[in-house]
Design a protein around this motif. Structure first.
Motif, PDB file in Angstrom:
ATOM      1  N   TYR A 208      49.715  50.316  49.680  1.00  0.00           N
ATOM      2  CA  TYR A 208      48.323  50.672  49.952  1.00  0.00           C
ATOM      3  C   TYR A 208      47.807  50.094  51.268  1.00  0.00           C
ATOM      4  N   LEU A 209      48.419  49.024  51.720  1.00  0.00           N
ATOM      5  CA  LEU A 209      47.911  48.273  52.868  1.00  0.00           C
ATOM      6  C   LEU A 209      49.093  47.853  53.751  1.00  0.00           C
ATOM      7  N   GLU A 251      33.854  45.661  51.859  1.00  0.00           N
ATOM      8  CA  GLU A 251      33.945  46.508  50.679  1.00  0.00           C
ATOM      9  C   GLU A 251      35.348  47.081  50.512  1.00  0.00           C
ATOM     10  N   GLU A 252      36.034  47.391  51.613  1.00  0.00           N
ATOM     11  CA  GLU A 252      37.436  47.804  51.524  1.00  0.00           C
ATOM     12  C   GLU A 252      38.308  46.620  51.118  1.00  0.00           C
ATOM     13  N   THR A 253      38.056  45.472  51.724  1.00  0.00           N
ATOM     14  CA  THR A 253      38.826  44.274  51.379  1.00  0.00           C
ATOM     15  C   THR A 253      38.636  43.927  49.908  1.00  0.00           C
ATOM     16  N   ARG A 254      37.442  44.118  49.415  1.00  0.00           N
ATOM     17  CA  ARG A 254      37.160  43.920  47.979  1.00  0.00           C
ATOM     18  C   ARG A 254      38.118  44.753  47.134  1.00  0.00           C
ATOM     19  N   LYS A 255      38.311  45.989  47.529  1.00  0.00           N
ATOM     20  CA  LYS A 255      39.207  46.888  46.787  1.00  0.00           C
ATOM     21  C   LYS A 255      40.628  46.333  46.743  1.00  0.00           C
ATOM     22  N   PHE A 256      41.127  45.879  47.889  1.00  0.00           N
ATOM     23  CA  PHE A 256      42.494  45.377  47.928  1.00  0.00           C
ATOM     24  C   PHE A 256      42.636  44.060  47.159  1.00  0.00           C
ATOM     25  N   THR A 257      41.570  43.273  47.130  1.00  0.00           N
ATOM     26  CA  THR A 257      41.593  42.041  46.341  1.00  0.00           C
ATOM     27  C   THR A 257      41.659  42.372  44.854  1.00  0.00           C
ATOM     28  N   PHE A 258      40.876  43.354  44.419  1.00  0.00           N
ATOM     29  CA  PHE A 258      40.952  43.835  43.039  1.00  0.00           C
ATOM     30  C   PHE A 258      42.371  44.299  42.727  1.00  0.00           C
ATOM     31  N   MET A 259      42.956  45.073  43.620  1.00  0.00           N
ATOM     32  CA  MET A 259      44.320  45.555  43.408  1.00  0.00           C
ATOM     33  C   MET A 259      45.297  44.390  43.245  1.00  0.00           C
ATOM     34  N   ALA A 260      45.103  43.355  44.066  1.00  0.00           N
ATOM     35  CA  ALA A 260      46.001  42.196  43.995  1.00  0.00           C
ATOM     36  C   ALA A 260      45.860  41.478  42.659  1.00  0.00           C
ATOM     37  N   LEU A 261      44.628  41.356  42.171  1.00  0.00           N
ATOM     38  CA  LEU A 261      44.415  40.710  40.872  1.00  0.00           C
ATOM     39  C   LEU A 261      45.082  41.518  39.759  1.00  0.00           C
ATOM     40  N   VAL A 262      44.826  42.810  39.727  1.00  0.00           N
ATOM     41  CA  VAL A 262      45.431  43.649  38.693  1.00  0.00           C
ATOM     42  C   VAL A 262      46.953  43.573  38.764  1.00  0.00           C
TER      43      VAL A 262
END
Length: 384
Positions: A208-209, A251-262
């Motif tokens: 994704y990144l 807000e984009e970084t927030r998304k990738f942080t959520f992805m990392a947690l999951v």
């Protein structure tokens, strides 16, 4: 699993931007579906409550805390997105709640959050207070660690826009670290667990990144909380939420942080942790200070009657003004700026610099200026 779609489904829309205070998150903690699992576990220097949220029945205990530094709110947003997932009553939520017990402190430093400062109200960096424990917030964190006895710790932070992924010219949108547990930066069993998990998270995030995941410096400092918990034998992961292109509100970084947690908890729950992931971990490029917010190249200036072609850089200062975070650009460097990148770059093509006071860019002045009289830059950006 489509992590992008999962984020969209669980994003907490009541919180956004950079300025997140206790008032921002209190309504979320009062919701009926989580209120029964919320507790006040202490107070800040100024008497603000420090909240915890505990959920799940699994045998693996996960301890997460955010906003240890008051002006680092991105991971707090992602943590609430993740809490929404845990309360979604989906098969994934049931899987995670059955595998883990999650203990979250969403805002460890509410005074710093309100003041939008790194330190707490006593001007102490809580991430340098893990040994002396001079501050009430530090004591709360340590007492929780000792009582909860986690199997993994997640130390959630933001990092500045100055960090890039080595010399690639890409920003370090999210970086990780398995902190050292000794001066020699050796790898013992608990640190290896953190290393292996980060290697697995990176494999997923690269889908994704690509090229925008970094590895934070692992110099040992026992006064840092992550180093202390690693020293005490608990695998600890440091998250550093950084810059994504044109995403100063994170807000984009927030998304990738959520992805990392999951991803972290999917890997652990499915026992899909890579074995001996040291090489994979070390192949994650290290963070490097290589970025400015603005770089202006090939600018002509008149210095003591001599025309010179030079470059200069500007950086945003995040300033709290009347309850709003204002991004104000200031000139911070003049010179060749070799090996540096700008999130915004402008080639002046030897146009003359001038501003309202002088014909030279000066350190610490606001980035309001003209090039060749007809190109006007306001707060760092070309005014159309």
């Amino acid at each position: 699993m489509n992590l992008e779609q999962l984020f969209i489904q669980n994003k907490e829309n009541l919180i956004n931007g950079r300025y997140l205070t206790l008032d921002s998150i209190s309504p979320l903690l009062e919701r009926n579906n989580i209120k029964k699992d919320v507790k006040v576990i202490g107070e800040s220097v100024l008497g603000a409550p420090i909240y915890s949220y505990q959920v799940g029945t699994g045998k693996t205990k996960i301890f997460l805390w955010s906003q240890m530094h008051g002006n680092e709110s991105t991971t707090t947003k992602a943590l609430f997105d993740f809490i929404n997932l845990l309360n979604s009553e989906t098969d994934l939520a049931k899987q995670l709640l059955g595998a883990f017990t999650f203990y979250c402190i969403p805002m460890l430093n509410p005074d710093g959050a309100k003041l939008y400062t790194r330190a707490n109200a006593n001007d102490v960096d809580l991430n340098r207070d893990s040994q002396n424990l001079t501050q009430p917030e530090s004591k709360v964190l340590r007492a929780t660690f000792e009582e909860f006895k986690p199997h993994y710790c997640f130390n959630l932070h933001d990092q500045r826009t100055i960090f890039g992924v080595s010399d690639t010219g890409k920003p370090a949108t999210i970086s990780f670290l398995a902190p050292s547990y000794n001066e020699e930066r050796e790898v013992n069993a608990s640190r290896l667990q953190a290393i292996n998990l980060i290697a697995g998270i990176n494999d997923i995030l690269q889908q994704y990144l690509p090229g925008q995941v970094g590895r934070f410096d692992d110099s040992f400092n026992i006064n840092c909380i992550g180093d202390t918990f690693q020293y005490l034998g608990v695998p600890t992961l440091l998250f550093e939420a950084g810059h994504f292109q044109d995403d100063y509100l994170r807000e984009e970084t927030r998304k990738f942080t959520f992805m990392a947690l999951v991803s972290s908890f999917m890997i652990l729950s499915e026992n899909d942790v890579v074995s001996n992931g040291i090489d994979k971990y070390l192949n994650i490029p290290q963070n490097k200070v290589v970025f400015y917010d603005f770089i202006y190249k090939n600018v002509k200036i008149n210095y003591d009657g001599i025309e010179i072609i030079t470059n200069f850089a500007a950086q945003y200062r995040e300033e709290l003004i009347e309850g709003q975070i204002c991004f104000n650009a200031y000139i911070i460097e003049v010179g060749d700026l070799e090996n540096y990148f700008g999130h915004y770059e402008y080639d002046a093509k030897e146009a003359f610099y001038k501003d309202d006071a002088t014909n030279l860019p000066k350190i610490n002045q606001k980035a309001n200026f003209y090039l060749n009289d007809n190109l006007r830059f306001v707060n760092g950006l070309l005014k159309k």
